[in-house]
Scaffold this motif. Structure first.
Motif, PDB file in Angstrom:
ATOM      1  N   GLU A  16     -10.283  13.579  48.733  1.00 60.64           N
ATOM      2  CA  GLU A  16      -9.830  14.468  49.806  1.00 60.64           C
ATOM      3  C   GLU A  16      -8.347  14.259  50.103  1.00 60.64           C
ATOM      4  O   GLU A  16      -7.610  15.218  50.330  1.00 60.64           O
ATOM      5  N   ARG A  66      -6.466  16.037  47.391  1.00 58.93           N
ATOM      6  CA  ARG A  66      -6.486  17.494  47.620  1.00 58.93           C
ATOM      7  C   ARG A  66      -5.491  17.906  48.703  1.00 58.93           C
ATOM      8  O   ARG A  66      -4.782  18.899  48.553  1.00 58.93           O
ATOM      9  N   ASN A  67      -5.475  17.147  49.787  1.00 57.62           N
ATOM     10  CA  ASN A  67      -4.543  17.451  50.867  1.00 57.62           C
ATOM     11  C   ASN A  67      -3.100  17.316  50.418  1.00 57.62           C
ATOM     12  O   ASN A  67      -2.249  18.121  50.792  1.00 57.62           O
ATOM     13  N   GLU A  68      -2.828  16.299  49.635  1.00 58.11           N
ATOM     14  CA  GLU A  68      -1.463  16.083  49.148  1.00 58.11           C
ATOM     15  C   GLU A  68      -1.041  17.216  48.216  1.00 58.11           C
ATOM     16  O   GLU A  68       0.105  17.680  48.276  1.00 58.11           O
ATOM     17  N   GLU A 128      -0.378  20.403  50.385  1.00 58.51           N
ATOM     18  CA  GLU A 128       0.714  20.316  51.346  1.00 58.51           C
ATOM     19  C   GLU A 128       2.059  20.521  50.662  1.00 58.51           C
ATOM     20  O   GLU A 128       2.358  19.920  49.646  1.00 58.51           O
TER      21      GLU A 128
END
Length: 134
Positions: free
Chosen positions: A55, A58-60, A63
């Motif tokens: 997760e 994925r966020n990195e 962003e």
């Protein structure tokens, strides 16, 4: 987790109810079940770490890098970002994504090892339960 505990319960209950094992076999089975429980806990922990890092990765990826601060009011102009700062931020972001990917690969490999160990222990328990009373 509930399924795992249920399997351990049935394996233990089967051992007690069948009562066909010798005391030595029973001790071996109990030791294997302890080992199995430890491996299952480590497997669950590894899987949770995998999901957490997945997760974060994925966020990195989703962003966008922020090389400059956004203006606080609409009347302020947006500053022109420094090219070197943009490149540095992009490289740092890619390095972090690569680190997450490496961590995911390592955790997946460890999880597979633990699953293989669990399967081997299940087989040992089954073979001990099938042995005739000596």
């Amino acid at each position: 987790m509930q399924l795992i505990l249920l399997c351990v319960f049935f394996a233990t209950a089967n051992t007690i109810w069948a009562n066909t094992e010798t005391p030595d076999q029973e001790a071996q089975i109990r030791q294997l079940e302890k080992t199995l429980t430890r491996i299952q806990q480590e497997s669950q922990s590894t899987y949770q770490q995998f999901l957490m890092i997945q997760e974060m990765r994925r966020n990195e990826i989703a962003e966008a890098p922020q090389a400059f601060r956004q203006p606080k009011s609409p009347s302020q102009s947006i500053p022109i970002p420094n090219y070197e700062d943009l490149i540095r931020l992009k490289e740092e972001k890619q390095d972090l994504i690569d680190k997450y990917t490496t961590d995911l690969d390592r955790l997946y490999a460890r999880y597979r090892e633990l699953e293989d160990e669990k399967q081997a222990i299940f087989e040992q328990i089954r073979s001990l339960e099938k042995k005739p009373k000596e």
